[in-house]
Design a protein around this motif. Structure first.
Motif, PDB file in Angstrom:
ATOM      1  N   ALA A  16    -110.658  45.886   3.648  1.00 16.95           N
ATOM      2  CA  ALA A  16    -110.657  44.692   2.773  1.00 16.95           C
ATOM      3  C   ALA A  16    -109.423  44.960   1.737  1.00 16.95           C
ATOM      4  N   ILE A  17    -109.226  46.163   1.277  1.00 14.49           N
ATOM      5  CA  ILE A  17    -108.097  46.323   0.336  1.00 14.49           C
ATOM      6  C   ILE A  17    -106.651  46.044   1.221  1.00 14.49           C
ATOM      7  N   THR A  18    -106.528  46.394   2.399  1.00 15.96           N
ATOM      8  CA  THR A  18    -105.271  46.074   3.068  1.00 15.96           C
ATOM      9  C   THR A  18    -105.274  44.584   3.319  1.00 15.96           C
ATOM     10  N   GLU A  19    -106.204  43.736   3.411  1.00 16.24           N
ATOM     11  CA  GLU A  19    -106.169  42.380   3.483  1.00 16.24           C
ATOM     12  C   GLU A  19    -105.854  41.819   2.196  1.00 16.24           C
ATOM     13  N   LEU A  20    -106.062  42.279   1.046  1.00 19.52           N
ATOM     14  CA  LEU A  20    -105.661  41.757  -0.142  1.00 19.52           C
ATOM     15  C   LEU A  20    -104.248  42.009  -0.169  1.00 19.52           C
ATOM     16  N   ALA A  21    -103.775  43.229   0.103  1.00 19.86           N
ATOM     17  CA  ALA A  21    -102.226  43.514  -0.062  1.00 19.86           C
ATOM     18  C   ALA A  21    -101.624  42.365   0.901  1.00 19.86           C
ATOM     19  N   ARG A  22    -102.178  42.128   1.970  1.00 29.22           N
ATOM     20  CA  ARG A  22    -101.337  41.176   2.951  1.00 29.22           C
ATOM     21  C   ARG A  22    -101.234  39.808   2.202  1.00 29.22           C
ATOM     22  N   ARG A  23    -102.548  39.529   1.580  1.00 25.48           N
ATOM     23  CA  ARG A  23    -102.542  38.160   0.886  1.00 25.48           C
ATOM     24  C   ARG A  23    -101.697  37.860  -0.301  1.00 25.48           C
ATOM     25  N   SER A  24    -101.616  39.270  -1.183  1.00 26.54           N
ATOM     26  CA  SER A  24    -100.704  39.174  -2.191  1.00 26.54           C
ATOM     27  C   SER A  24     -99.253  39.263  -1.792  1.00 26.54           C
ATOM     28  N   LYS A  25     -98.990  39.760  -0.863  1.00 28.68           N
ATOM     29  CA  LYS A  25     -97.350  39.711  -0.011  1.00 28.68           C
ATOM     30  C   LYS A  25     -96.932  38.315   0.110  1.00 28.68           C
ATOM     31  N   ALA A  26     -98.131  37.752   1.018  1.00 25.84           N
ATOM     32  CA  ALA A  26     -97.955  36.643   1.280  1.00 25.84           C
ATOM     33  C   ALA A  26     -97.642  35.276   0.324  1.00 25.84           C
ATOM     34  N   TYR A  27     -98.158  35.698  -0.840  1.00 25.47           N
ATOM     35  CA  TYR A  27     -98.097  34.600  -1.878  1.00 25.47           C
ATOM     36  C   TYR A  27     -96.712  34.284  -2.291  1.00 25.47           C
ATOM     37  N   TRP A  28     -95.760  35.159  -2.041  1.00 23.38           N
ATOM     38  CA  TRP A  28     -94.244  35.162  -2.277  1.00 23.38           C
ATOM     39  C   TRP A  28     -93.598  34.264  -1.236  1.00 23.38           C
ATOM     40  N   GLY A  29     -94.244  33.692  -0.244  1.00 21.86           N
ATOM     41  CA  GLY A  29     -93.690  33.061   0.852  1.00 21.86           C
ATOM     42  C   GLY A  29     -93.018  33.722   2.166  1.00 21.86           C
ATOM     43  N   TYR A  30     -93.472  35.033   2.195  1.00 19.89           N
ATOM     44  CA  TYR A  30     -93.039  35.974   3.384  1.00 19.89           C
ATOM     45  C   TYR A  30     -93.635  35.223   4.698  1.00 19.89           C
ATOM     46  N   SER A  31     -92.864  35.230   5.623  1.00 23.72           N
ATOM     47  CA  SER A  31     -93.328  34.824   7.049  1.00 23.72           C
ATOM     48  C   SER A  31     -94.351  35.571   7.614  1.00 23.72           C
ATOM     49  N   ARG A  32     -94.915  35.161   8.418  1.00 28.17           N
ATOM     50  CA  ARG A  32     -95.809  35.931   9.269  1.00 28.17           C
ATOM     51  C   ARG A  32     -95.161  37.200   9.979  1.00 28.17           C
ATOM     52  N   GLU A  33     -93.996  36.989  10.425  1.00 24.07           N
ATOM     53  CA  GLU A  33     -93.059  37.886  11.293  1.00 24.07           C
ATOM     54  C   GLU A  33     -92.958  39.131  10.118  1.00 24.07           C
ATOM     55  N   PHE A  34     -92.345  39.081   9.171  1.00 24.35           N
ATOM     56  CA  PHE A  34     -92.152  39.734   8.175  1.00 24.35           C
ATOM     57  C   PHE A  34     -93.317  40.682   7.847  1.00 24.35           C
ATOM     58  N   LEU A  35     -94.662  39.954   7.505  1.00 29.53           N
ATOM     59  CA  LEU A  35     -95.903  40.516   7.341  1.00 29.53           C
ATOM     60  C   LEU A  35     -96.183  41.585   8.386  1.00 29.53           C
ATOM     61  N   ASP A  36     -95.979  41.042   9.624  1.00 33.47           N
ATOM     62  CA  ASP A  36     -96.293  42.122  10.779  1.00 33.47           C
ATOM     63  C   ASP A  36     -95.521  43.173  10.777  1.00 33.47           C
ATOM     64  N   ARG A  37     -94.340  43.085  10.553  1.00 33.57           N
ATOM     65  CA  ARG A  37     -93.164  44.176  10.456  1.00 33.57           C
ATOM     66  C   ARG A  37     -93.423  45.043   9.312  1.00 33.57           C
ATOM     67  N   VAL A  38     -94.023  44.736   8.375  1.00 38.83           N
ATOM     68  CA  VAL A  38     -94.558  45.616   7.255  1.00 38.83           C
ATOM     69  C   VAL A  38     -95.908  46.087   7.194  1.00 38.83           C
ATOM     70  N   ARG A  39     -96.603  45.653   8.022  1.00 40.62           N
ATOM     71  CA  ARG A  39     -98.118  45.979   8.343  1.00 40.62           C
ATOM     72  C   ARG A  39     -98.452  47.231   8.034  1.00 40.62           C
ATOM     73  N   GLU A  40     -97.692  48.381   8.435  1.00 40.68           N
ATOM     74  CA  GLU A  40     -98.048  49.724   7.819  1.00 40.68           C
ATOM     75  C   GLU A  40     -97.818  49.979   6.354  1.00 40.68           C
ATOM     76  N   ASP A  41     -96.895  49.416   5.806  1.00 40.51           N
ATOM     77  CA  ASP A  41     -96.513  49.668   4.619  1.00 40.51           C
ATOM     78  C   ASP A  41     -97.487  49.088   3.518  1.00 40.51           C
TER      79      ASP A  41
END
Length: 151
Positions: A16-41
C-alpha cells in the motif's frame, strides 16, 4: 484530516505504501513508462519497515503519506517523503517533514541529505534544506541533492 495520526508503518503495509508512492509520483505528470522504469526506486519493502525507518500518516484508516529515513548517525538520508495526491497542498508534507527531522535528531543525526524530485525541490528549499549539488541516478535523470543541518 480530522483524525490525522503519524505512526510507525507495519510490514504488511509495504504494498500500500509503494502504491501511494507511485500515485504521488504520477501526480507530476510522469508517464507510465517512466513510472515502470523507476518502479524499484518507488518500492518500499517489508524489511525496511521492520528496521523502523518508515513512518506513515493516516486519517482514520486511509493512508495519506509516508517518509523513510536511511543512513546511520551522524549523517542520515531522507530516502522518501510522499503525499497522496488528494492531500497535496494540505500541509501534510510539512507535518511529515517536521516529524522526520525530529526523528532524525532523536536518532543522533547531525544532517539529512536527500535527492529531490525536481517538482518537490521548492518544497524542500521552503522548509529549510539547501541545495548542495546534483546527482545522476539510475533512471538516467539528474536530480537536485539537498541537505538540512540538524544541529
Amino acid at each position: 484530516m480530522d483524525q490525522l495520526r503519524l505512526r510507525a508503518a507495519e510490514p504488511h503495509e509495504a504494498a500500500a505504501i509503494t502504491e501511494l508512492a507511485r500515485r504521488s509520483k504520477a501526480y507530476w505528470g510522469y508517464s507510465r513508462e517512466f513510472l515502470d522504469r523507476v518502479r524499484e526506486d518507488l518500492t518500499v519493502h517489508a524489511h525496511q519497515i521492520r528496521a523502523g525507518n518508515v513512518v506513515v500518516a493516516e486519517d482514520g484508516t486511509t493512508l495519506l503519506g509516508y517518509y523513510r529515513l536511511g543512513g546511520a548517525p551522524p549523517d542520515g538520508e531522507l530516502a522518501d517523503l510522499f503525499v497522496d495526491p488528494g492531500a497535496i497542498g494540505t500541509g501534510l508534507g510539512r507535518r511529515l517533514w517536521d516529524h522526520a527531522v525530529g526523528q532524525a535528531r532523536e536518532r543522533g543525526f547531525r544532517s539529512l541529505e536527500l535527492e529531490a524530485d525536481p517538482n518537490a525541490e521548492p518544497f524542500y528549499l521552503h522548509v529549510g534544506a539547501t541545495k548542495t549539488g546534483e546527482r545522476q541516478v539510475a533512471s538516467g535523470r539528474t536530480l537536485p541533492v539537498l541537505r538540512v543541518d540538524l544541529r
